[in-house]
Design a protein around this motif. Structure first.
Motif, PDB file in Angstrom:
ATOM      1  N   THR A 190     -29.336   4.591  -7.882  1.00 25.87           N
ATOM      2  CA  THR A 190     -29.338   5.175  -6.546  1.00 25.87           C
ATOM      3  C   THR A 190     -27.951   5.132  -5.913  1.00 25.87           C
ATOM      4  O   THR A 190     -27.478   6.121  -5.349  1.00 25.87           O
ATOM      5  N   LYS A 191     -27.289   3.971  -6.025  1.00 21.77           N
ATOM      6  CA  LYS A 191     -25.950   3.843  -5.445  1.00 21.77           C
ATOM      7  C   LYS A 191     -24.974   4.785  -6.140  1.00 21.77           C
ATOM      8  O   LYS A 191     -24.125   5.407  -5.491  1.00 21.77           O
ATOM      9  N   CYS A 218     -25.676   7.643  -7.636  1.00 19.48           N
ATOM     10  CA  CYS A 218     -25.995   9.014  -7.260  1.00 19.48           C
ATOM     11  C   CYS A 218     -25.441   9.344  -5.876  1.00 19.48           C
ATOM     12  O   CYS A 218     -24.884  10.432  -5.657  1.00 19.48           O
ATOM     13  N   PHE A 238     -30.649   5.986 -14.655  1.00 18.70           N
ATOM     14  CA  PHE A 238     -32.015   6.335 -14.246  1.00 18.70           C
ATOM     15  C   PHE A 238     -32.915   6.551 -15.457  1.00 18.70           C
ATOM     16  O   PHE A 238     -34.057   6.068 -15.495  1.00 18.70           O
TER      17      PHE A 238
END
Length: 476
Positions: free
Chosen positions: A194-195, A197, A443
């Motif tokens: 997430t970070k 992305c 991911f």
């Protein structure tokens, strides 16, 4: 910046707390198991269900892990595994994460290795891919500065602690049950992907703005030269500039891109760890000398990282890849970075992954350009991954013919992947592609490894198989 540091401190504190609780559970489990016979004899009927649950942990002292090594013969498993391994190595090498999150499920589900042998085999593939990537990157220069693409000072700060963490992770790999590994993996990978992305989206937007500004400048100046995005040394989080394509894209002799003093210190750490591991292999597991040799790794790793940290703190050395941006290092920052290095190594040794899954996003947060971040993370990972291969070899965790074959596949794939992505970046002028590949690889690794782990947990629960901690002192 204060808020970001508090969030980072909270994240690492939470993760370390999980490991502390796991260690406490290991100790408490032994005492709890010893009480089971007494509890059962006093009131067998009332405690029957409780005893059945704990029976999954009763075989800790007597358990022996059974390795599954399929025969090496040509078939659809080898073909499919080679294809998946090829793309995994290509993507992993570009993102600087190694590709272990793709290798481990492939080796377990398609080739047929047991989980722990898959982890060891994955390290062999990561080592091959990392070595190929380092060879490729040693011929390249920084995107905007006249320095090597690999930041040796950054590697010297993290690599010793990374290798220390690898040794701890290998022990955890022997001891920890699959369910705990799965939980830790899912949490870690979802956070880091997430970070990464978010960082990729930010960089893409900045690149778009810089391209528009450069196009306006060209129109106003009536110039027709082809331009390309290059991130400034202070990284994608700050201003960027558009530069005319120049000879900096050319390849350079390897010897011009090597910082021999830093490389010598890194090799010293590797040789010292290798010597300690080989010596430890000739001692009885869990004996006094076994733990003495393990503990001797601490002063080696801490000593070299401390030397680099003090030099950075006093200004004698700088992170050159950040360019003219002066970094005033604080003690707590350097301590946290070293802890992240240890944590990255633990993750690598425990899960059979490259430490780049942690180092890659961390370097981007430090403001390192994506190309330098990927190259430096892979460079540091080469030492740690190769050390893991030695440790797993000494533990007889993988068959050599299989390891040589898949390491060869990963080596070729990494070289091709680096070449192709570099050409794409030069054409599109977007270094953020590297960040998106990093986020995508992490991911996919979270989905594949997490899915496999959850599937195994459900299967073991249905068959009431052993799900407790292994005993390191009785590991075969």
């Amino acid at each position: 910046m204060g808020g970001k540091w508090r969030r980072n401190m909270g994240l690492i504190s939470s993760i370390l707390l999980i490991f502390v609780m796991a260690a406490a559970l290991v100790s408490a489990e032994r005492g709890l198991i010893k009480l089971i016979p007494a509890v059962a004899s006093e009131d067998m009927e009332e405690s029957s269900y409780f005893t059945k649950v704990l029976s999954l942990l009763r075989r800790v002292d007597g358990s022996r892990y059974q390795h599954v090594w399929p025969p090496m013969k040509f078939g659809w498993q080898i073909v499919v595994g080679s294809v998946i391994g090829f793309f995994g190595a290509a993507l992993g090498s570009v993102g600087g994460v190694g590709g272990g999150g793709i290798f481990v499920p492939m080796l377990a589900l398609i080739i047929g290795f047991d989980p722990k042998s898959s982890t060891a085999m994955s390290k062999c593939m990561i080592t091959g891919a990392a070595a190929s990537t380092v060879y490729y990157n040693l011929r390249l220069r920084h995107p905007t500065l006249d320095i090597p693409l690999i930041d040796y000072d950054l590697a010297l700060l993290f690599q010793p602690m990374l290798m220390l963490g690898i040794s701890i992770g290998v022990i955890f790999n022997v001891v920890f049950p699959d369910w705990m590994v799965t939980v830790l993996l899912i949490i870690l990978f979802l956070v880091t992907s997430t970070k990464a992305c978010i960082k990729g989206v930010e960089t893409w937007k900045k690149e778009t703005l810089m391209k528009k500004d450069a196009a306006k400048n060209l129109e106003s100046n009536s110039e027709s030269e082809e331009v390309e995005y290059r991130p400034l040394p202070n990284g994608p989080g700050n201003n960027a500039q558009m530069e005319v394509k120049s000879a900096s894209e050319e390849e350079f002799p390897i010897f011009e891109n090597v910082s021999w003093k830093e490389l010598g210190l890194l090799l010293f750490v590797w040789i010292a760890f290798l010597t300690l591991q080989i010596t430890k292999n000739h001692t009885r597991t869990c004996s006094v000398w076994y733990w003495v040799l393990n503990l001797l790794q601490i002063p080696v790793a801490v000593g070299v990282s401390l030397y680099e940290a003090v030099s950075l703190y006093k200004g004698r050395r700088v992170i050159a890849s950040k360019g003219e941006v002066a970094t005033v290092w604080k003690v707590h920052q350097l301590v946290i970075y070293c802890l992240f290095g240890v944590f990255a190594g633990i993750v690598g040794g425990l899960l059979g992954l490259g430490g780049g899954f942690v180092l890659g996003p961390l370097f981007l947060e430090l403001g390192i350009p994506p190309q330098v971040s990927s190259a430096t993370a892979t460079f540091a990972m080469t030492f740690s991954a190769s050390m893991s291969v030695v440790e797993y070899y000494l533990l007889r965790r993988f068959p050599v013919p299989y390891a040589l074959y898949f390491a060869g596949v990963a080596t070729i794939a990494a070289f091709i992947g680096q070449h192709v992505v570099r050409k794409i970046i030069l054409i599109l002028g977007r270094a953020s592609i590297i960040i998106f590949i990093l986020a995508f690889t992490i991911f996919i690794s979270a989905i594949s490894l997490g899915g496999v782990g959850i599937s195994r947990m459900i299967q073991k629960l249905r068959h009431q198989e052993y799900m407790g901690f292994e005993n390191l002192c009785f590991e075969s």
